[in-house]
Design a protein around this motif. Structure first.
Motif, PDB file in Angstrom:
ATOM      1  N   THR A 151       9.155   7.300  -0.171  1.00  0.00           N
ATOM      2  CA  THR A 151       8.423   7.845  -1.276  1.00  0.00           C
ATOM      3  C   THR A 151       9.374   8.769  -3.026  1.00  0.00           C
ATOM      4  O   THR A 151       9.794   9.726  -1.617  1.00  0.00           O
ATOM      5  N   CYS A 198      -2.821  11.179  -6.050  1.00  0.00           N
ATOM      6  CA  CYS A 198      -1.876  10.921  -5.746  1.00  0.00           C
ATOM      7  C   CYS A 198      -0.480  11.495  -5.817  1.00  0.00           C
ATOM      8  O   CYS A 198      -0.501  10.942  -6.606  1.00  0.00           O
ATOM      9  N   GLN A 218       0.589  -1.525  -0.098  1.00  0.00           N
ATOM     10  CA  GLN A 218       0.070   0.232  -0.389  1.00  0.00           C
ATOM     11  C   GLN A 218       0.748   1.008   0.025  1.00  0.00           C
ATOM     12  O   GLN A 218       1.896   1.326   0.309  1.00  0.00           O
ATOM     13  N   CYS A 219       0.502   2.095  -0.704  1.00  0.00           N
ATOM     14  CA  CYS A 219       0.880   3.111  -0.755  1.00  0.00           C
ATOM     15  C   CYS A 219       1.240   4.327   0.315  1.00  0.00           C
ATOM     16  O   CYS A 219      -0.193   4.327   0.804  1.00  0.00           O
ATOM     17  N   GLN A 258      -3.788   3.371  -0.933  1.00  0.00           N
ATOM     18  CA  GLN A 258      -3.782   2.506  -2.746  1.00  0.00           C
ATOM     19  C   GLN A 258      -2.991   1.418  -3.033  1.00  0.00           C
ATOM     20  O   GLN A 258      -1.661   1.485  -2.676  1.00  0.00           O
ATOM     21  N   GLY A 277      -0.156  -0.851  -4.636  1.00  0.00           N
ATOM     22  CA  GLY A 277       1.052  -0.769  -5.821  1.00  0.00           C
ATOM     23  C   GLY A 277       1.355  -1.561  -5.900  1.00  0.00           C
ATOM     24  O   GLY A 277       1.230  -2.754  -6.084  1.00  0.00           O
ATOM     25  N   CYS A 300       2.504   3.114  -7.771  1.00  0.00           N
ATOM     26  CA  CYS A 300       1.230   4.295  -7.453  1.00  0.00           C
ATOM     27  C   CYS A 300       0.668   4.878  -8.937  1.00  0.00           C
ATOM     28  O   CYS A 300       0.953   5.643  -8.884  1.00  0.00           O
ATOM     29  N   ASN A 347      -2.399   5.879  -8.599  1.00  0.00           N
ATOM     30  CA  ASN A 347      -3.823   6.559  -8.349  1.00  0.00           C
ATOM     31  C   ASN A 347      -3.630   7.794  -8.918  1.00  0.00           C
ATOM     32  O   ASN A 347      -2.670   8.682  -8.159  1.00  0.00           O
TER      33      ASN A 347
END
Length: 150
Positions: free
Chosen positions: A69, A59, A17-18, A23, A25, A54, A56
């Motif tokens: 990140t 995002c 998950q991010c 979301q 990934g 990711c 999304n």
């Protein structure tokens, strides 16, 4: 780069998950990060870590690991899922932008056939050209379906 658009059964199917949007990934190869990141960002990655993409659109994070990140400002190119501009590639290997696909569809051409032909000729390099690190055909087909709906 062999069979870059073939289904993979290796560890790249792992998901996480991010940390920004939560979301799920999909893991990407280290070669993808090395190809996509600007030099300053490349100097900060942890090569022993597993990174994920990711997708999304709302995002700012593009890649993430358990230690880091990396947002869209750290990449050399625009990311299809993160940038809605018409000149952003949908297919990074063969230069199909949103605008090019729209024009081709209006002229009753078939971008997916062109891309499939190039893939069959072993010309794709998705792991170093596409920020997702995977084949673009899903994105191309989805974009064309969305055009048909509008």
């Amino acid at each position: 780069m062999d069979n870059c658009c073939q289904a993979s059964t290796d560890k790249l199917t792992q998901t996480s998950q991010c940390p920004a949007c939560h979301q799920t990934g999909r893991s990407v190869q280290m070669i993808t990060l090395k190809a996509m990141l600007q030099p300053k960002a490349l100097g900060t990655i942890y090569p022993e870590s597993t990174y994920a993409f990711c997708s999304n659109s709302s995002c700012n994070v593009v890649y993430f690991s358990d230690m880091q990140t990396l947002d869209k400002t750290t990449l050399k190119i625009s990311v299809f899922q993160k940038d809605k501009a018409l000149d952003v590639p949908v297919c990074y290997c063969f230069g199909w932008t949103r605008e090019g696909i729209i024009q081709a569809v209006q002229e009753n051409q078939h971008p997916t056939e062109h891309i499939r032909g190039q893939v069959q000729a072993n010309r794709c390099g998705c792991e170093v050209n596409n920020p997702q690190g995977t084949c673009c055909l899903g994105n191309v087909n989805s974009f064309i379906r969305d055009l048909d709906k509008s």
